[in-house]
Design a protein around this motif. Structure first.
Motif, mmCIF file in Angstrom:
data_model
loop_
_atom_site.group_PDB
_atom_site.id
_atom_site.type_symbol
_atom_site.label_atom_id
_atom_site.label_comp_id
_atom_site.label_asym_id
_atom_site.label_seq_id
_atom_site.Cartn_x
_atom_site.Cartn_y
_atom_site.Cartn_z
ATOM 1 N N UNK A 75 0.806 -1.212 0.000
ATOM 2 C CA UNK A 75 0.000 0.000 0.000
ATOM 3 C C UNK A 75 0.839 1.262 0.000
ATOM 4 N N UNK A 76 0.195 2.363 0.301
ATOM 5 C CA UNK A 76 0.879 3.647 0.310
ATOM 6 C C UNK A 76 1.321 3.995 1.727
ATOM 7 N N UNK A 77 2.292 4.883 1.828
ATOM 8 C CA UNK A 77 2.766 5.286 3.151
ATOM 9 C C UNK A 77 1.906 6.387 3.742
ATOM 10 N N UNK A 78 1.192 7.093 2.883
ATOM 11 C CA UNK A 78 0.451 8.268 3.376
ATOM 12 C C UNK A 78 -0.917 7.839 3.872
ATOM 13 N N UNK A 79 -0.893 7.251 5.050
ATOM 14 C CA UNK A 79 -2.127 6.755 5.625
ATOM 15 C C UNK A 79 -2.525 7.639 6.791
ATOM 16 N N UNK B 91 7.253 8.900 -5.051
ATOM 17 C CA UNK B 91 7.681 10.040 -4.243
ATOM 18 C C UNK B 91 7.182 11.331 -4.869
ATOM 19 N N UNK B 92 6.886 12.287 -4.018
ATOM 20 C CA UNK B 92 6.473 13.603 -4.505
ATOM 21 C C UNK B 92 7.720 14.321 -5.018
ATOM 22 N N UNK B 93 7.810 14.487 -6.359
ATOM 23 C CA UNK B 93 9.082 14.912 -6.950
ATOM 24 C C UNK B 93 9.548 16.265 -6.439
ATOM 25 N N UNK B 94 8.657 17.240 -6.423
ATOM 26 C CA UNK B 94 9.056 18.590 -6.031
ATOM 27 C C UNK B 94 9.450 18.630 -4.553
ATOM 28 N N UNK B 95 8.609 18.031 -3.707
ATOM 29 C CA UNK B 95 8.876 18.096 -2.271
ATOM 30 C C UNK B 95 10.102 17.277 -1.900
ATOM 31 N N UNK B 170 7.365 13.196 1.632
ATOM 32 C CA UNK B 170 7.562 13.066 0.193
ATOM 33 C C UNK B 170 8.135 11.706 -0.191
ATOM 34 N N UNK B 171 8.775 11.000 0.746
ATOM 35 C CA UNK B 171 9.494 9.780 0.373
ATOM 36 C C UNK B 171 8.585 8.633 -0.019
ATOM 37 N N UNK B 178 6.979 7.765 9.470
ATOM 38 C CA UNK B 178 6.958 7.706 10.928
ATOM 39 C C UNK B 178 8.079 8.549 11.529
ATOM 40 N N UNK B 179 9.262 8.490 10.891
ATOM 41 C CA UNK B 179 10.378 9.276 11.390
ATOM 42 C C UNK B 179 10.096 10.764 11.334
ATOM 43 N N UNK B 180 9.505 11.206 10.207
ATOM 44 C CA UNK B 180 9.178 12.623 10.079
ATOM 45 C C UNK B 180 8.166 13.065 11.112
ATOM 46 N N UNK B 181 7.148 12.221 11.337
ATOM 47 C CA UNK B 181 6.128 12.559 12.343
ATOM 48 C C UNK B 181 6.741 12.679 13.727
ATOM 49 N N UNK B 182 7.550 11.659 14.071
ATOM 50 C CA UNK B 182 8.180 11.670 15.382
ATOM 51 C C UNK B 182 9.065 12.888 15.572
#
Lengths: 149, 449
Positions: A75-79, B91-95, B170-171, B178-182
């Motif tokens: 799936x996607x990571x953006x959950x 991945x979100x290319x710009x970000x 973006x990755x 999870x790392x970014x959130x933390x």
């Protein structure tokens, strides 16, 4: 601003340190910061572009997958994520803005004459601020906002 | 003919300082990575990088080979430049490209207001060709002599969060996410006690201008002696803000692989690393400015004059001040590294509980205490020191009375090896027949822990 403070009597005698006259309220004093920003942007962009130019390019279907400990990504990571992060962000906004408003207070309070009634009011302000913050904190604590389990 | 209005002596000195210091900081960052590898190596009883010199494989430069591995940062940089800059699918290319830039730009402009060299009275500057004379006077040897110094450094330091969040988002990788959130939750949580502990220092100096803060410490003694508790909170917070151990949950290798930069490679990965170390330099300089007296050499003793005189003598004094200041910064960086390789990482829920349930209430109490002392005109060394010790004692006395968190604790399994039932006879003896210690322990369990 400093001139106004001394002439308006907020700073009696002010600081008796041999400090240079600060003409830093002019926009010109921020010009080196602008230069630094330009240098930093150039550094960041140039590095990315240079590694694009010098680095090799090899595409591949498996290579393009994201890393998930060697398994096929599911799936996607953006959950959806834990709502606690959202709560933390909201509480941070409240606390941080209150602290930013306290900086002018902290920079002025030591400079006023502490024998006057005015100083008492200034002290009462911090107590009132802390009272409201403590009430909010206890409310949040009771609601379990600061629990991480 | 007169020069334009913006071209003051302060402008020229600031520009030169900014350009020089950004290079000095970048070199410091490159070599602090080398330093970290060396320190970790010695702590773990290894040697660390010791091969790469500056010989570039040329036979004529053979005498530069080795050189304690000092060529390692240069080799690392070239290696990063020659690696493939890859972007995963989805991945979100710009970000994805913007994130490392968004983290490195604030890291490189944060130290602009640090007054490295104090105040220097310079003479008139005469530019011969265009025949301009710029009036001299006292200038500050800092990247930017602005009134809002402390606010500027706080504001710029907060901008680093954007890079972390963007990189994680973006990755399209779950570890990164999870790392970014933390990391973002941790960084914003520790910004509150950072601001509050700074507040109790500003209550003593009464100014946001870096030069004035140093000036206050010249007359009253370094603020680490007056506000040790604030210094401790501040140091904890800069460790957490820079995502350093024991607060490096964002890139906890054992659980999150690499955190928000898992999917990054090549120079974009290097920018994340560079930003982390540049952040360390900036926050160490910030700590030295606020608590360690900036360029002051010895506390309570006036050794260096506040203003450097015009001419070469004054220039030498400015250089000496920069040297002292930078030595303090390097010592703090080494201290951070030793902490990283000595103390185990805290669990994420522990990190957040430390922030919200202990450090923030303590720093609020500290601000109130300082405000009362300032109101009573007791803002000198001895009362402040005593009050800090008293507050720490009260904290330690109250600590056992507070409710303990019961979540995330080890569940006691009665009858297991660690919690045997009461009355059972426990024999502890090495099972290995070749074990040196043959003295077994034999006891009856009388109470369970």
């Amino acid at each position: 601003m400093h001139g106004c403070l001394t002439s308006c009597g907020v700073l009696p005698g002010a600081l008796n340190l041999p400090m240079p006259p600060l003409a830093a309220t002019e926009v010109g004093s921020y010009a080196p910061v602008l230069l630094l920003i330009i240098m930093a942007i150039t550094f960041a962009v140039a590095n990315v572009v240079l590694s694009r130019i010098f680095g090799p390019r090899r595409e591949g279907n498996i290579k393009a997958t994201t890393y998930e400990s060697g398994m096929d990504p599911v799936g996607t990571a953006r959950k959806r994520f834990n709502v606690r992060f959202y709560l933390i962000a909201m509480i941070f906004l409240v606390f941080d803005i209150e602290i930013i408003f306290l900086y002018p207070w902290a920079a002025t309070f030591p400079n006023i004459d502490h024998s006057t009634d005015q100083a008492m009011i200034w002290l009462a302000r911090i107590f009132f601020f802390m009272l409201t913050t403590v009430i909010a904190y206890i409310y949040g604590y009771r609601k379990g906002v600061f629990k991480f389990d | 003919m007169n020069p334009p209005a913006f071209l003051t002596a302060q402008f020229i000195v600031s520009t030169i300082t900014a350009i020089i210091m950004v290079h000095v900081v970048l070199i410091t960052v490159a070599y602090s990575i080398y330093l970290e590898r060396k320190i970790s190596a010695y702590i773990q009883d290894r040697v660390g990088p010791n091969r790469v010199g500056f010989d570039f494989g040329l036979p004529g430069l053979k005498f530069l080979r080795g050189a304690w591995g000092l060529g390692q940062p240069l080799a690392d940089g070239i290696k990063f430049l020659l690696k493939e800059d890859y972007q995963p699918r989805g991945a979100d290319k710009a970000l994805f490209t913007l994130a490392p830039m968004a983290i490195v730009i604030p890291a490189l402009i944060g130290f602009a207001i640090i007054p490295w060299g104090g105040t220097w009275v310079i003479g008139d500057i005469h530019l011969p060709l265009i025949n301009w004379t710029i009036p001299g006077g006292p200038v500050q040897v800092a990247g930017a002599a602005v009134n809002i110094g402390i606010i500027y450094i706080l504001a710029v330091a907060s901008l680093g969060i954007y890079g972390v969040v963007l990189g994680g988002w973006a990755s399209n990788n779950k570890y990164s996410f999870l790392g970014g959130l933390r990391a973002s939750a941790q960084m914003i949580s520790y910004e509150i006690p950072l601001g509050l502990s700074l507040l109790s220092v500003l209550l003593l100096t009464g100014s946001l201008i870096p030069t004035r803060i140093i000036g206050h410490q010249l007359t009253e003694g370094w603020l680490i002696f007056q506000q040790p508790l604030a210094a401790l909170i501040f140091f904890i917070c800069i460790l957490a803000e820079a995502n350093r151990a024991p607060f490096d949950n964002a890139e906890a290798e054992q659980e999150l692989v690499g955190g928000y930069h898992t999917e990054y490679s090549s120079m974009r990965f290097a920018l994340f690393f560079l930003a982390e170390y540049a952040h360390m330099v900036t926050s160490s300089a910030f700590f030295a400015l606020v608590f360690l007296g900036g360029w002051d050499l010895i506390p309570f003793v006036s050794t260096l004059p506040i203003e450097a005189a015009p001419g070469w003598g004054g220039f030498a004094l400015v250089l000496l001040k920069i040297f002292i200041y930078f030595s303090k910064v390097l010592l703090l960086i080494c201290f951070m590294m030793v902490i990283r390789w000595s103390i185990p990482r805290m669990r994420f829920d522990q990190v957040m509980q430390v922030a919200w349930q202990s450090v923030i209430p303590l720093s609020m109490a500290h601000v109130v205490m300082t405000a009362v002392l300032v109101y009573l005109d007791l803002d000198t060394l001895l009362p402040l020191l005593l009050a800090n010790i008293a507050l720490a004692a009260v904290m330690l006395a109250v600590l056992p009375l507070l409710p303990r968190a019961t979540a995330n604790q080890k569940v006691r399994l009665s009858g297991s090896r660690f919690h045997p039932p009461i009355g059972e006879r426990v024999i502890s003896r090495p099972t290995d027949p070749t074990a040196l210690d043959e003295h077994g322990v034999e006891a009856v369990v009388v109470a369970s822990r």
